[in-house]
Design a protein around this motif. Structure first.
Motif, mmCIF file in Angstrom:
data_model
loop_
_atom_site.group_PDB
_atom_site.id
_atom_site.type_symbol
_atom_site.label_atom_id
_atom_site.label_comp_id
_atom_site.label_asym_id
_atom_site.label_seq_id
_atom_site.Cartn_x
_atom_site.Cartn_y
_atom_site.Cartn_z
ATOM 1 N N VAL A 106 0.851 -1.187 0.000
ATOM 2 C CA VAL A 106 0.000 0.000 0.000
ATOM 3 C C VAL A 106 0.888 1.240 0.000
ATOM 4 C CG1 VAL A 106 -1.825 1.275 1.186
ATOM 5 C CG2 VAL A 106 -1.752 -1.226 1.340
ATOM 6 N N LYS A 107 0.633 2.156 -0.939
ATOM 7 C CA LYS A 107 1.311 3.450 -0.918
ATOM 8 C C LYS A 107 0.653 4.291 0.172
ATOM 9 C CE LYS A 107 2.069 5.606 -4.853
ATOM 10 N NZ LYS A 107 1.861 6.545 -6.018
ATOM 11 N N ILE A 108 1.438 4.712 1.139
ATOM 12 C CA ILE A 108 0.885 5.356 2.321
ATOM 13 C C ILE A 108 0.232 6.698 1.995
ATOM 14 C CG2 ILE A 108 1.485 6.341 4.584
ATOM 15 C CD1 ILE A 108 3.595 4.133 4.832
ATOM 16 N N SER A 109 0.743 7.415 1.014
ATOM 17 C CA SER A 109 0.242 8.759 0.723
ATOM 18 C C SER A 109 -1.171 8.773 0.158
ATOM 19 C CB SER A 109 1.186 9.484 -0.239
ATOM 20 O OG SER A 109 1.234 8.808 -1.490
ATOM 21 N N ASP A 110 -1.556 7.729 -0.583
ATOM 22 C CA ASP A 110 -2.889 7.757 -1.216
ATOM 23 C C ASP A 110 -3.680 6.454 -1.069
ATOM 24 O OD1 ASP A 110 -1.591 6.049 -2.945
ATOM 25 O OD2 ASP A 110 -1.674 7.388 -4.682
ATOM 26 N N ASN A 111 -3.131 5.483 -0.326
ATOM 27 C CA ASN A 111 -3.818 4.213 -0.058
ATOM 28 C C ASN A 111 -4.059 3.345 -1.288
ATOM 29 O OD1 ASN A 111 -3.978 4.349 2.736
ATOM 30 N ND2 ASN A 111 -5.941 5.413 2.734
ATOM 31 N N THR A 112 -3.370 3.607 -2.401
ATOM 32 C CA THR A 112 -3.466 2.703 -3.551
ATOM 33 C C THR A 112 -2.673 1.437 -3.241
ATOM 34 O OG1 THR A 112 -1.571 3.796 -4.609
ATOM 35 C CG2 THR A 112 -3.784 4.531 -5.240
ATOM 36 N N TYR A 113 -3.149 0.320 -3.758
ATOM 37 C CA TYR A 113 -2.506 -0.948 -3.396
ATOM 38 C C TYR A 113 -2.383 -1.886 -4.593
ATOM 39 C CZ TYR A 113 -7.248 -2.960 -3.368
ATOM 40 O OH TYR A 113 -8.512 -3.371 -3.729
ATOM 41 N N GLU A 114 -1.458 -2.831 -4.437
ATOM 42 C CA GLU A 114 -1.356 -4.003 -5.306
ATOM 43 C C GLU A 114 -1.538 -5.226 -4.425
ATOM 44 O OE1 GLU A 114 1.458 -2.912 -9.058
ATOM 45 O OE2 GLU A 114 2.473 -3.675 -7.269
ATOM 46 N N LEU A 115 -2.204 -6.254 -4.957
ATOM 47 C CA LEU A 115 -2.579 -7.389 -4.121
ATOM 48 C C LEU A 115 -2.542 -8.687 -4.906
ATOM 49 C CD1 LEU A 115 -5.508 -7.686 -1.653
ATOM 50 C CD2 LEU A 115 -5.579 -9.099 -3.698
ATOM 51 N N ILE A 116 -2.073 -9.753 -4.244
ATOM 52 C CA ILE A 116 -2.219 -11.112 -4.764
ATOM 53 C C ILE A 116 -2.882 -11.938 -3.665
ATOM 54 C CG2 ILE A 116 -0.323 -11.075 -6.425
ATOM 55 C CD1 ILE A 116 1.428 -12.447 -4.356
ATOM 56 N N GLU A 117 -3.809 -12.792 -4.041
ATOM 57 C CA GLU A 117 -4.534 -13.554 -3.022
ATOM 58 C C GLU A 117 -4.883 -14.942 -3.531
ATOM 59 O OE1 GLU A 117 -8.300 -11.797 -1.983
ATOM 60 O OE2 GLU A 117 -8.689 -11.117 -4.025
ATOM 61 N N LYS A 118 -5.217 -15.816 -2.582
ATOM 62 C CA LYS A 118 -5.612 -17.185 -2.879
ATOM 63 C C LYS A 118 -6.996 -17.451 -2.314
ATOM 64 C CE LYS A 118 -1.192 -19.643 -3.229
ATOM 65 N NZ LYS A 118 -0.396 -20.785 -2.706
ATOM 66 N N LYS A 119 -7.596 -18.514 -2.808
ATOM 67 C CA LYS A 119 -8.886 -18.939 -2.285
ATOM 68 C C LYS A 119 -8.679 -19.993 -1.195
ATOM 69 C CE LYS A 119 -11.783 -18.106 -6.368
ATOM 70 N NZ LYS A 119 -12.715 -18.715 -7.347
ATOM 71 N N TYR A 120 -9.376 -19.797 -0.079
ATOM 72 C CA TYR A 120 -9.407 -20.798 0.984
ATOM 73 C C TYR A 120 -10.866 -21.052 1.352
ATOM 74 C CZ TYR A 120 -4.374 -20.147 1.457
ATOM 75 O OH TYR A 120 -3.027 -20.081 1.210
ATOM 76 N N THR A 121 -11.101 -22.121 2.111
ATOM 77 C CA THR A 121 -12.455 -22.541 2.437
ATOM 78 C C THR A 121 -12.936 -21.871 3.726
ATOM 79 O OG1 THR A 121 -12.032 -24.695 1.402
ATOM 80 C CG2 THR A 121 -13.963 -24.514 2.832
ATOM 81 N N PHE A 122 -14.082 -21.219 3.635
ATOM 82 C CA PHE A 122 -14.741 -20.619 4.779
ATOM 83 C C PHE A 122 -16.177 -21.137 4.823
ATOM 84 C CE2 PHE A 122 -11.256 -17.836 3.858
ATOM 85 C CZ PHE A 122 -10.832 -17.348 5.085
ATOM 86 N N SER A 123 -16.514 -21.850 5.894
ATOM 87 C CA SER A 123 -17.855 -22.435 6.042
ATOM 88 C C SER A 123 -18.225 -23.271 4.819
ATOM 89 C CB SER A 123 -18.904 -21.337 6.277
ATOM 90 O OG SER A 123 -18.600 -20.594 7.443
ATOM 91 N N GLY A 124 -17.250 -24.016 4.331
ATOM 92 C CA GLY A 124 -17.488 -24.926 3.214
ATOM 93 C C GLY A 124 -17.425 -24.308 1.841
#
Length: 355
Positions: free
Chosen positions: A178-196
């Motif tokens: 996250v760039k602190i000055s303007d809150n823009t972000y880059e993100l990588i994520e995975k899928k996990y199981t929540f409540s099936g």
């Protein structure tokens, strides 16, 4: 696989050689342990030693690999918990890093299959801007030796270590910057199981922000729409897919964006009706005709889409640089009357066989 060698310098992409991987300067870093086999996280109260070159290289590589063709982008909501924590990170790094990980863990612990991991929080500078990174690196099993004593004799044993972290050349399993000055972000994520149910929890539950689709997702959308239009107009799928890749590579290399109008012009230039149908269909999926990419992702995309990878039905596989692929003096594809395709490789000075 064939490798081509020929005289003369081929002009490469406009940006090749001018763009270097981003330079980052680590300011502070800390590691928190989330071993799900041993209960609650262990929050460190002392930062990592950034004078250690191995630690610096490890964290720098992980941060660099957040930028990829799979990276999603966006801006944190001003009133979100994560935005408030990011605003505090430079004033009290150690305490705020624990709060960031705790906020993430409150959701993560609810998953049935999310594995143990170490979570790194890093404060760094890039292009005179301050950033904070959250990096999650999952545990892996690996064998190692244990030197012990057995009745006064040296005993070397083989044991399995269940908390091994991936090497520095591998990207984090999940994370964001996250760039602190303007809150823009880059993100990588995975899928996990929540409540099936399998879900990407990091964006919608942890940072509470709907990200923009990744480059790969947008490319898949363009390709899928182009294939559907091609089928309607009886245009060979092979030609369309390769032309889509060529057009996307060209617009990213020259303008730093996917230009769907340019893609339409390149892929369906000889068929006005197909071009119009593609433009209408792609507008429904991607309302903005020009989709920008960051400079880091631009460099990655130029390399990724700068080659055509072909697998023929007879088992032959080829990786062909675009400038070679586009030169009929070097390679030619001929549609035969019986529906088959002939591939002719021309003017090859040398064939190198690699084991």
């Amino acid at each position: 696989m064939f490798w081509f060698s020929r005289r003369g310098k081929i002009e490469r992409d406009k940006l090749k050689g001018r763009m270097n991987m981003m330079d980052i300067y680590l300011k502070q870093a800390i590691e928190h342990v989330i071993d799900r086999n041993f209960g609650d996280p262990i929050y460190s109260q002392v930062g990592l030693d950034l004078n250690n070159i191995n630690i610096r290289e490890y964290l720098s590589k992980k941060i660099q690999k957040i930028s990829s063709a799979q990276t999603k982008t966006g801006t944190l909501k001003q009133d979100s918990t994560m935005a408030q924590l990011v605003a505090q990170v430079t004033d009290n790094f150690t305490d705020t890093s624990s709060k960031i990980v705790r906020h993430w863990y409150e959701t993560y612990v609810q998953s049935e299959d999310a594995p143990g991991a170490d979570a790194f929080v890093v404060l760094f500078e890039k292009d005179t801007e301050m950033y904070v990174a959250f990096l999650k690196v999952n545990y892996h099993e690996a064998f190692t030796h244990l030197v012990g004593d057995a009745d006064g004799k040296i005993a070397n044993d083989l044991i399995i270590h269940q908390s091994i972290l991936a090497g520095k050349t591998q990207r984090p399993d999940e994370g964001f910057t996250v760039k602190i000055s303007d809150n823009t972000y880059e993100l990588i994520e995975k899928k996990y199981t929540f409540s099936g149910e399998k879900m990407e929890y990091l964006s919608n539950r942890v940072i509470e922000s709907e990200p923009v689709a990744s480059l790969d997702d947008n490319v898949k959308t363009v390709k899928k729409v182009a294939e559907k239009v091609a089928k309607s107009f009886d245009i060979p799928k092979f030609d369309v897919v390769n032309n889509v890749k060529d057009a996307i590579h060209e617009t990213i290399a020259s303008d730093g964006e996917i230009d769907t109008q340019q893609v339409a012009q390149t892929v369906f230039s000889d068929n006005i009706s197909a071009k119009a149908e593609f433009e209408s269909a792609i507008h429904e999926k991607l309302p903005d005709s020009k989709i920008p990419v960051t400079k880091e992702v631009q460099e990655i995309a130029i390399k990724k889409y700068g080659k055509q990878k072909l697998k023929l039905s007879n088992g032959i596989e080829m990786t062909i640089p675009l400038d070679v692929y586009q030169d009929p003096n070097l390679i030619e594809f001929v549609n035969n009357p019986d529906g088959t395709i002939s591939v002719t490789i021309k003017n090859v000075e040398e064939v190198i066989s690699r084991l």
